[in-house]
Design an enzyme around this catalytic site. Structure first.
Site, short mmCIF file in Angstrom:
data_model
loop_
_atom_site.label_atom_id
_atom_site.label_comp_id
_atom_site.label_asym_id
_atom_site.label_seq_id
_atom_site.Cartn_x
_atom_site.Cartn_y
_atom_site.Cartn_z
N GLY A 1 0.78 -1.25 0.10
CA GLY A 1 0.09 -0.07 0.02
C GLY A 1 0.76 1.47 -0.08
N SER B 1 1.95 8.14 1.75
CA SER B 1 1.03 7.02 2.32
C SER B 1 1.17 6.83 3.58
CB SER B 1 1.33 5.95 1.23
OG SER B 1 1.48 6.14 -0.03
N ASP C 1 -1.15 -6.26 -7.76
CA ASP C 1 -2.63 -5.98 -7.76
C ASP C 1 -3.46 -6.97 -7.06
OD1 ASP C 1 -5.19 -5.46 -8.54
OD2 ASP C 1 -4.77 -4.70 -10.23
N VAL C 2 -3.90 -6.66 -5.89
CA VAL C 2 -4.58 -7.34 -4.91
C VAL C 2 -5.83 -8.27 -5.40
CG1 VAL C 2 -3.64 -6.40 -3.14
CG2 VAL C 2 -5.66 -5.53 -3.82
N ALA D 1 -12.12 2.67 -4.17
CA ALA D 1 -13.48 2.38 -4.66
C ALA D 1 -13.66 3.61 -5.95
CB ALA D 1 -14.75 2.82 -3.48
N TYR E 1 -18.64 8.55 2.01
CA TYR E 1 -17.94 7.45 2.14
C TYR E 1 -18.44 6.26 1.29
CZ TYR E 1 -13.87 4.79 3.92
OH TYR E 1 -12.62 4.15 4.23
N LYS F 1 -15.22 -1.24 4.52
CA LYS F 1 -14.49 -1.14 5.91
C LYS F 1 -15.34 -1.92 6.71
CE LYS F 1 -10.99 1.43 4.75
NZ LYS F 1 -9.71 0.82 4.44
N ARG G 1 -4.15 13.36 5.45
CA ARG G 1 -3.96 13.89 4.17
C ARG G 1 -2.95 13.07 3.15
NH1 ARG G 1 -4.18 20.60 3.16
NH2 ARG G 1 -5.51 20.45 5.00
P1 NAD Z 1 -2.62 5.75 -0.06
O1 NAD Z 1 -3.31 6.29 -1.83
O2 NAD Z 1 -1.22 6.17 -0.14
O3 NAD Z 1 -2.93 4.41 -0.22
C1 NAD Z 1 -3.70 3.28 -0.98
C2 NAD Z 1 -2.99 2.27 -1.59
O4 NAD Z 1 -3.74 1.29 -1.84
C3 NAD Z 1 -2.06 2.82 -2.62
O5 NAD Z 1 -0.54 2.40 -2.32
C4 NAD Z 1 -2.64 1.99 -3.75
O6 NAD Z 1 -1.70 1.89 -4.91
C5 NAD Z 1 -3.32 0.91 -3.12
N1 NAD Z 1 -4.04 0.04 -4.05
C6 NAD Z 1 -5.30 0.44 -4.58
N2 NAD Z 1 -5.86 -0.51 -5.20
C7 NAD Z 1 -4.99 -1.39 -5.26
C8 NAD Z 1 -5.00 -2.91 -5.99
N3 NAD Z 1 -6.03 -3.12 -6.48
N4 NAD Z 1 -4.00 -3.65 -5.75
C9 NAD Z 1 -3.02 -3.17 -4.63
N5 NAD Z 1 -2.83 -2.09 -4.12
C10 NAD Z 1 -3.73 -1.11 -4.31
O7 NAD Z 1 -3.70 6.30 0.73
P2 NAD Z 1 -3.78 6.05 2.10
O8 NAD Z 1 -4.70 7.11 2.86
O9 NAD Z 1 -2.59 5.75 2.75
O10 NAD Z 1 -4.54 4.69 2.50
C11 NAD Z 1 -4.04 3.45 3.06
C12 NAD Z 1 -5.36 2.84 3.82
O11 NAD Z 1 -5.72 3.73 4.92
C13 NAD Z 1 -6.39 2.65 2.90
O12 NAD Z 1 -6.87 1.26 3.62
C14 NAD Z 1 -7.56 3.77 3.40
O13 NAD Z 1 -8.77 3.27 3.36
C15 NAD Z 1 -7.06 3.96 4.90
N6 NAD Z 1 -7.26 5.15 5.65
C16 NAD Z 1 -6.95 6.35 5.36
C17 NAD Z 1 -7.63 7.30 5.77
C18 NAD Z 1 -7.15 8.64 5.32
O14 NAD Z 1 -7.53 9.65 5.72
N7 NAD Z 1 -6.25 8.90 4.46
C19 NAD Z 1 -8.07 7.23 6.92
C20 NAD Z 1 -8.42 5.96 7.54
C21 NAD Z 1 -8.12 4.84 6.91
O1 0WE Z 2 -10.37 5.14 3.03
C1 0WE Z 2 -10.45 6.37 2.54
C2 0WE Z 2 -10.08 6.70 1.19
C3 0WE Z 2 -9.93 5.58 0.36
C4 0WE Z 2 -10.17 5.75 -1.09
C5 0WE Z 2 -9.82 6.95 -1.79
C6 0WE Z 2 -9.84 7.08 -3.08
C7 0WE Z 2 -9.66 8.29 -3.80
C8 0WE Z 2 -9.45 8.28 -5.16
C9 0WE Z 2 -10.31 4.80 -1.75
N1 0WE Z 2 -10.79 4.84 -3.25
C10 0WE Z 2 -10.35 5.84 -3.67
N2 0WE Z 2 -10.76 6.03 -5.09
C11 0WE Z 2 -10.26 7.20 -5.91
O2 0WE Z 2 -10.41 7.14 -7.14
N3 0WE Z 2 -10.33 7.38 3.78
C12 0WE Z 2 -10.74 6.64 5.17
C13 0WE Z 2 -10.25 8.65 3.48
C14 0WE Z 2 -11.61 9.28 3.28
O3 0WE Z 2 -12.04 9.01 1.90
C15 0WE Z 2 -13.40 9.71 1.95
C16 0WE Z 2 -13.53 10.34 3.34
C17 0WE Z 2 -12.28 10.02 4.07
C18 0WE Z 2 -12.31 10.15 5.59
C19 0WE Z 2 -14.30 9.82 1.17
C20 0WE Z 2 -15.70 10.38 1.38
C21 0WE Z 2 -15.83 11.03 2.70
C22 0WE Z 2 -15.15 10.76 3.56
#
Ligand code: NAD
Ligand code: 0WE
Length: 259
Positions: A14, A20, A65-66, A97, A159, A166, A196
């Site tokens: 990831g 990240s 790719d998972v 998504a 979301y 989730k 962010r």
């Molecule tokens: P990020 O974009 O840095 O990481 C998301 C990762 O998912 C990327 O590295 C992307 O390459 C990978 N990914 C997506 N589709 C894939 C696939 N088919 N195969 C393999 N890898 C794939 O963003 P992040 O915010 O660091 O997200 C990491 C995790 O944290 C996610 O599970 C996200 O839901 C969770 N999360 C994020 C937040 C937030 O606000 N950023 C809050 C709570 C939880």
């Molecule tokens: O898990 C997440 C985001 C995960 C995510 C983000 C993207 C953006 C780009 C999954 N898929 C995509 N697809 C894309 O094309 N979070 C917890 C961060 C997040 O995302 C939201 C939130 C929060 C918080 C979306 C709507 C509302 C709140």
């Protein structure tokens, strides 16, 4: 001692770039002396992940790719070779998504994109845990951490299908913890407040979400990837020896509020 990962071997899924959450966790592991393996999704981010991996003790960087059973089988084969058939730590930090499903109405989510979100964001943890099981068993046990969000437990506007994914992920953590506990493999989640990152920045209204946390959360401050990394390091380390099947909130206390 906090953050002692000397001799531990970790696989991190990831990392996309330096923002990240997975990279913040990897840096904690590296600082504690772990040897790392990284996967990346797609050639588009390969260079970014290879450049980051080169700054820590890394044994393997490989594509995954998972959604692909073939990729997962190859990756865990490579991990076994790189780490002498053993693995101590698995970091799952993957979610996806379709952007159009993170706006508008959840009600309108089509079947194929509902299943895609659950496949990438939840089933992938099950597939990875199954593939990691023999490597961790050989190591005498292991620790798995995934990343979740409050939107899996409450309705967070926009979301949408990610919340359903989730919820599936959270339940998977508990069932995996039960299955794998006998092999001394722990499975936990960190529930982060809005951070962010690349995945978050593209979301309309993200600054508003940070502002809401700063206003309403008991600690009145937003969450950074480093904060999340430290919590994940606790769950991944020996200090959490009897912690499994649970969720650790790193959200400035936001989840505990009713208003
Ligand atoms: P990020 O974009 O840095 O990481 C998301 C990762 O998912 C990327 O590295 C992307 O390459 C990978 N990914 C997506 N589709 C894939 C696939 N088919 N195969 C393999 N890898 C794939 O963003 P992040 O915010 O660091 O997200 C990491 C995790 O944290 C996610 O599970 C996200 O839901 C969770 N999360 C994020 C937040 C937030 O606000 N950023 C809050 C709570 C939880
Ligand atoms: O898990 C997440 C985001 C995960 C995510 C983000 C993207 C953006 C780009 C999954 N898929 C995509 N697809 C894309 O094309 N979070 C917890 C961060 C997040 O995302 C939201 C939130 C929060 C918080 C979306 C709507 C509302 C709140």
């Amino acid at each position: 001692m906090a953050r002692d990962f000397a001799g531990k071997r970790a696989l991190v899924l990831g990392v996309a770039n330096k923002r990240s959450i997975a990279w913040a966790i990897a840096q904690e592991l590296a600082a504690g002396g772990a040897t790392l393996a990284f996967t990346y999704q797609g050639e588009r981010i390969e260079k970014s992940v290879r450049d980051l991996a080169a700054t820590v003790d890394t044994s393997l960087v490989t594509e995954c790719d998972v959604r692909s059973d073939g990729d997962l089988a190859r990756v865990f084969g490579e991990v076994g070779e790189a780490f002498g058939g053993e693995l101590d730590i698995l970091v799952h930090s993957v979610a996806f998504a379709h952007a159009e499903d993170l706006e508008g109405r959840f009600t309108d989510t089509p079947r194929d994109r509902f299943l895609l979100a659950i496949d990438i964001s939840a089933y992938s943890l099950v597939a990875c845990a199954r593939a990691a099981e023999p490597l961790m068993e050989k190591a005498g046990g292991g620790s798995i951490v995934t990343m979740t969000y409050l939107g899996g437990e409450r309705a967070v506007p926009h979301y949408n299908v990610m919340g359903v994914a989730k919820a599936t992920l959270d339940a998977s953590v508990r069932y995996l913890a039960w299955d794998l506990g006998r092999k001394n493999i722990r499975v936990n989640a960190v529930s982060a407040g809005p951070v962010r990152t690349l995945a978050a920045r593209s979301i309309a209204g993200f600054p508003t979400m940070e502002a809401i946390v700063e206003e309403r959360a008991p600690l009145h401050r937003h969450v950074t990837a480093e904060d999340v990394g430290a919590a994940a390091a606790y769950l991944l380390g020996d200090g959490a020896v009897n912690v499994t099947g649970t969720t650790l909130y790193v959200d400035s206390g936001y989840h505990s509020m009713g208003m």
